[in-house]
Design a protein around this motif. Structure first.
Motif, PDB file in Angstrom:
ATOM      1  N   LEU A 161       0.825  -1.206   0.000  1.00  0.00           N
ATOM      2  CA  LEU A 161       0.000   0.000   0.000  1.00  0.00           C
ATOM      3  C   LEU A 161       0.861   1.258   0.000  1.00  0.00           C
ATOM      4  CD1 LEU A 161      -2.828  -0.942   2.531  1.00  0.00           C
ATOM      5  CD2 LEU A 161      -3.117  -0.489   0.092  1.00  0.00           C
ATOM      6  N   ALA A 162       1.974   1.209   0.717  1.00  0.00           N
ATOM      7  CA  ALA A 162       2.838   2.389   0.803  1.00  0.00           C
ATOM      8  C   ALA A 162       3.419   2.765  -0.553  1.00  0.00           C
ATOM      9  CB  ALA A 162       3.962   2.139   1.803  1.00  0.00           C
ATOM     10  N   LEU A 163       3.500   1.808  -1.453  1.00  0.00           N
ATOM     11  CA  LEU A 163       4.033   2.087  -2.786  1.00  0.00           C
ATOM     12  C   LEU A 163       3.092   2.947  -3.629  1.00  0.00           C
ATOM     13  CD1 LEU A 163       5.497  -1.423  -3.694  1.00  0.00           C
ATOM     14  CD2 LEU A 163       6.738   0.587  -2.882  1.00  0.00           C
ATOM     15  N   LEU A 164       1.868   3.165  -3.155  1.00  0.00           N
ATOM     16  CA  LEU A 164       0.893   3.923  -3.933  1.00  0.00           C
ATOM     17  C   LEU A 164       1.147   5.429  -3.891  1.00  0.00           C
ATOM     18  CD1 LEU A 164      -2.395   2.010  -3.052  1.00  0.00           C
ATOM     19  CD2 LEU A 164      -0.930   1.749  -5.057  1.00  0.00           C
ATOM     20  N   ASP A 165       2.099   5.871  -3.074  1.00  0.00           N
ATOM     21  CA  ASP A 165       2.526   7.282  -3.087  1.00  0.00           C
ATOM     22  C   ASP A 165       1.374   8.272  -2.931  1.00  0.00           C
ATOM     23  OD1 ASP A 165       5.210   6.606  -3.412  1.00  0.00           O
ATOM     24  OD2 ASP A 165       5.044   6.550  -5.594  1.00  0.00           O
ATOM     25  N   GLY A 166       0.747   8.258  -1.778  1.00  0.00           N
ATOM     26  CA  GLY A 166      -0.282   9.249  -1.485  1.00  0.00           C
ATOM     27  C   GLY A 166      -1.653   8.936  -2.041  1.00  0.00           C
ATOM     28  N   ARG A 167      -1.828   7.781  -2.670  1.00  0.00           N
ATOM     29  CA  ARG A 167      -3.124   7.428  -3.242  1.00  0.00           C
ATOM     30  C   ARG A 167      -3.870   6.409  -2.396  1.00  0.00           C
ATOM     31  NH1 ARG A 167      -2.008   4.814  -8.352  1.00  0.00           N
ATOM     32  NH2 ARG A 167       0.101   4.440  -7.576  1.00  0.00           N
ATOM     33  N   VAL A 168      -3.505   6.299  -1.128  1.00  0.00           N
ATOM     34  CA  VAL A 168      -4.156   5.334  -0.239  1.00  0.00           C
ATOM     35  C   VAL A 168      -5.415   5.968   0.338  1.00  0.00           C
ATOM     36  CG1 VAL A 168      -3.871   3.883   1.795  1.00  0.00           C
ATOM     37  CG2 VAL A 168      -1.896   4.379   0.337  1.00  0.00           C
ATOM     38  N   PRO A 169      -6.586   5.379   0.109  1.00  0.00           N
ATOM     39  CA  PRO A 169      -7.820   5.970   0.633  1.00  0.00           C
ATOM     40  C   PRO A 169      -7.870   5.929   2.157  1.00  0.00           C
ATOM     41  CG  PRO A 169      -8.253   3.829  -0.361  1.00  0.00           C
ATOM     42  CD  PRO A 169      -6.836   4.159  -0.682  1.00  0.00           C
ATOM     43  N   ALA A 170      -8.708   6.777   2.719  1.00  0.00           N
ATOM     44  CA  ALA A 170      -8.755   6.940   4.176  1.00  0.00           C
ATOM     45  C   ALA A 170      -9.064   5.642   4.896  1.00  0.00           C
ATOM     46  CB  ALA A 170      -9.794   8.001   4.533  1.00  0.00           C
ATOM     47  N   GLU A 171      -9.972   4.832   4.340  1.00  0.00           N
ATOM     48  CA  GLU A 171     -10.319   3.586   5.027  1.00  0.00           C
ATOM     49  C   GLU A 171      -9.155   2.604   5.034  1.00  0.00           C
ATOM     50  OE1 GLU A 171     -12.227   3.473   0.849  1.00  0.00           O
ATOM     51  OE2 GLU A 171     -11.874   4.920   2.468  1.00  0.00           O
ATOM     52  N   ALA A 172      -8.310   2.644   3.998  1.00  0.00           N
ATOM     53  CA  ALA A 172      -7.137   1.781   3.977  1.00  0.00           C
ATOM     54  C   ALA A 172      -6.096   2.260   4.987  1.00  0.00           C
ATOM     55  CB  ALA A 172      -6.542   1.726   2.581  1.00  0.00           C
ATOM     56  N   VAL A 173      -5.966   3.583   5.138  1.00  0.00           N
ATOM     57  CA  VAL A 173      -5.064   4.133   6.160  1.00  0.00           C
ATOM     58  C   VAL A 173      -5.498   3.649   7.543  1.00  0.00           C
ATOM     59  CG1 VAL A 173      -4.205   6.229   7.258  1.00  0.00           C
ATOM     60  CG2 VAL A 173      -4.508   6.154   4.772  1.00  0.00           C
ATOM     61  N   THR A 174      -6.791   3.671   7.804  1.00  0.00           N
ATOM     62  CA  THR A 174      -7.314   3.201   9.086  1.00  0.00           C
ATOM     63  C   THR A 174      -6.952   1.739   9.317  1.00  0.00           C
ATOM     64  OG1 THR A 174      -9.148   4.774   9.047  1.00  0.00           O
ATOM     65  CG2 THR A 174      -9.427   2.810  10.415  1.00  0.00           C
ATOM     66  N   SER A 175      -7.037   0.914   8.275  1.00  0.00           N
ATOM     67  CA  SER A 175      -6.703  -0.506   8.405  1.00  0.00           C
ATOM     68  C   SER A 175      -5.226  -0.704   8.716  1.00  0.00           C
ATOM     69  CB  SER A 175      -7.071  -1.251   7.125  1.00  0.00           C
ATOM     70  OG  SER A 175      -8.463  -1.264   6.924  1.00  0.00           O
ATOM     71  N   VAL A 176      -4.365   0.071   8.052  1.00  0.00           N
ATOM     72  CA  VAL A 176      -2.930  -0.038   8.312  1.00  0.00           C
ATOM     73  C   VAL A 176      -2.631   0.345   9.758  1.00  0.00           C
ATOM     74  CG1 VAL A 176      -0.664   0.936   7.764  1.00  0.00           C
ATOM     75  CG2 VAL A 176      -2.234   0.305   5.922  1.00  0.00           C
ATOM     76  N   LEU A 177      -3.237   1.425  10.237  1.00  0.00           N
ATOM     77  CA  LEU A 177      -2.987   1.854  11.614  1.00  0.00           C
ATOM     78  C   LEU A 177      -3.563   0.862  12.616  1.00  0.00           C
ATOM     79  CD1 LEU A 177      -3.518   5.713  11.333  1.00  0.00           C
ATOM     80  CD2 LEU A 177      -1.400   4.385  11.211  1.00  0.00           C
ATOM     81  N   GLU A 178      -4.679   0.236  12.277  1.00  0.00           N
ATOM     82  CA  GLU A 178      -5.222  -0.809  13.145  1.00  0.00           C
ATOM     83  C   GLU A 178      -4.237  -1.974  13.233  1.00  0.00           C
ATOM     84  OE1 GLU A 178      -9.138  -3.766  13.367  1.00  0.00           O
ATOM     85  OE2 GLU A 178      -9.133  -2.044  12.009  1.00  0.00           O
ATOM     86  N   GLY A 179      -3.674  -2.348  12.076  1.00  0.00           N
ATOM     87  CA  GLY A 179      -2.678  -3.412  12.081  1.00  0.00           C
ATOM     88  C   GLY A 179      -1.443  -3.027  12.868  1.00  0.00           C
ATOM     89  N   LEU A 180      -1.005  -1.777  12.739  1.00  0.00           N
ATOM     90  CA  LEU A 180       0.159  -1.311  13.491  1.00  0.00           C
ATOM     91  C   LEU A 180      -0.076  -1.452  14.992  1.00  0.00           C
ATOM     92  CD1 LEU A 180       2.910   0.128  13.684  1.00  0.00           C
ATOM     93  CD2 LEU A 180       1.694   2.305  13.475  1.00  0.00           C
ATOM     94  N   SER A 181      -1.265  -1.135  15.437  1.00  0.00           N
ATOM     95  CA  SER A 181      -1.573  -1.217  16.872  1.00  0.00           C
ATOM     96  C   SER A 181      -1.545  -2.642  17.395  1.00  0.00           C
ATOM     97  CB  SER A 181      -2.947  -0.591  17.150  1.00  0.00           C
ATOM     98  OG  SER A 181      -3.993  -1.411  16.654  1.00  0.00           O
TER      99      SER A 181
END
Length: 235
Positions: A133-153
């Motif tokens: 997802l990080a390879l998308l260079d700023g094109r990650v939608p908000a819901e995907a950002v939330t999923s990544v942060l949930e995984g980080l936690s």
């Protein structure tokens, strides 16, 4: 390479999976390797072997194989959906189906049986998904950002390294800030990222690998300092 290719399809699942993983490291041999991986994929019933093959095809192949790989996004087996999304992202496909699967796997990666996925630090599925997802260079939608942060936690120790780097790139950008930004100037996703990092356990913060990732973005590389930066109480 002929010896390795002869082991692709070996009756021993562990041997077969290891051979599939190994041949994926030789792009210069793709003309030799890809037909064997594609033949294996047609009839392979073991999810771990098929997942390794899909990822290897994504590493060795090109856009001509996108449709073959896309079919696995609809697989019943979650591990195959993860592999398909990972391989397609590698080939430059970033449609909602791929992003949605990578986001879901960043939050809750699929279970692995034996043999498991050998790619990416011995099968760090969450890390590979978030890194894709990080390879998308700023094109990650908000819901995907939330999923990544949930995984980080939900991570701890060495398994946190890859998703930490991915989360910082997604929320702060690939271009690292020249100095530490004031906390009040951070965006809401950036503040959420800092807060989650500050709450990770001591086992994670004791790793130099982890603190160097934060230092690369000019963020606090000590847990208590990070908590103060985020406005959290000591603890």
């Amino acid at each position: 390479m002929p010896t390795l290719c002869a082991l692709v399809g070996d009756p021993d699942p562990a041997v077969c999976a290891a051979a599939v993983w190994l041949v994926g490291w030789f792009p210069e041999e793709s003309a030799w390797v890809l037909p064997r991986l594609l033949d294996l994929l047609e009839a392979e019933p073991v999810p771990g072997i098929a997942a390794n093959a899909i990822v290897a095809i994504g590493l060795l192949g090109d856009a001509a194989l996108v449709n073959r790989l896309r079919a696995f996004l609809a697989a019943e087996e979650p591990l195959l959906r993860w592999a398909a999304a990972t391989a397609l992202a590698r080939l430059g496909v970033a449609d909602p189906g791929v992003i949605g699967e990578l986001a879901a796997c960043s939050a809750s990666p699929p279970e692995q049986g034996e043999p498991g996925v050998a790619f990416y630090d011995g099968g760090n599925l969450r890390g590979y998904a978030s890194d894709s997802l990080a390879l998308l260079d700023g094109r990650v939608p908000a819901e995907a950002v939330t999923s990544v942060l949930e995984g980080l936690s939900r991570t701890s120790g060495p398994s946190a390294f890859a998703i930490t780097a991915a989360a910082l790139q997604i929320t702060f950008g690939a271009e690292r800030p020249p100095s530490r930004p004031p906390y009040e100037d951070l965006t809401e996703p950036q503040r959420r990222t800092i807060g989650i990092l500050a709450e990770l356990d001591e086992d994670t913060w004791r790793w130099v690998n982890f603190t160097e990732i934060l230092g690369a973005w000019n963020l606090p590389d000590k847990r208590e300092e990070c908590r103060r930066y985020a406005g959290l109480p000591d603890g």
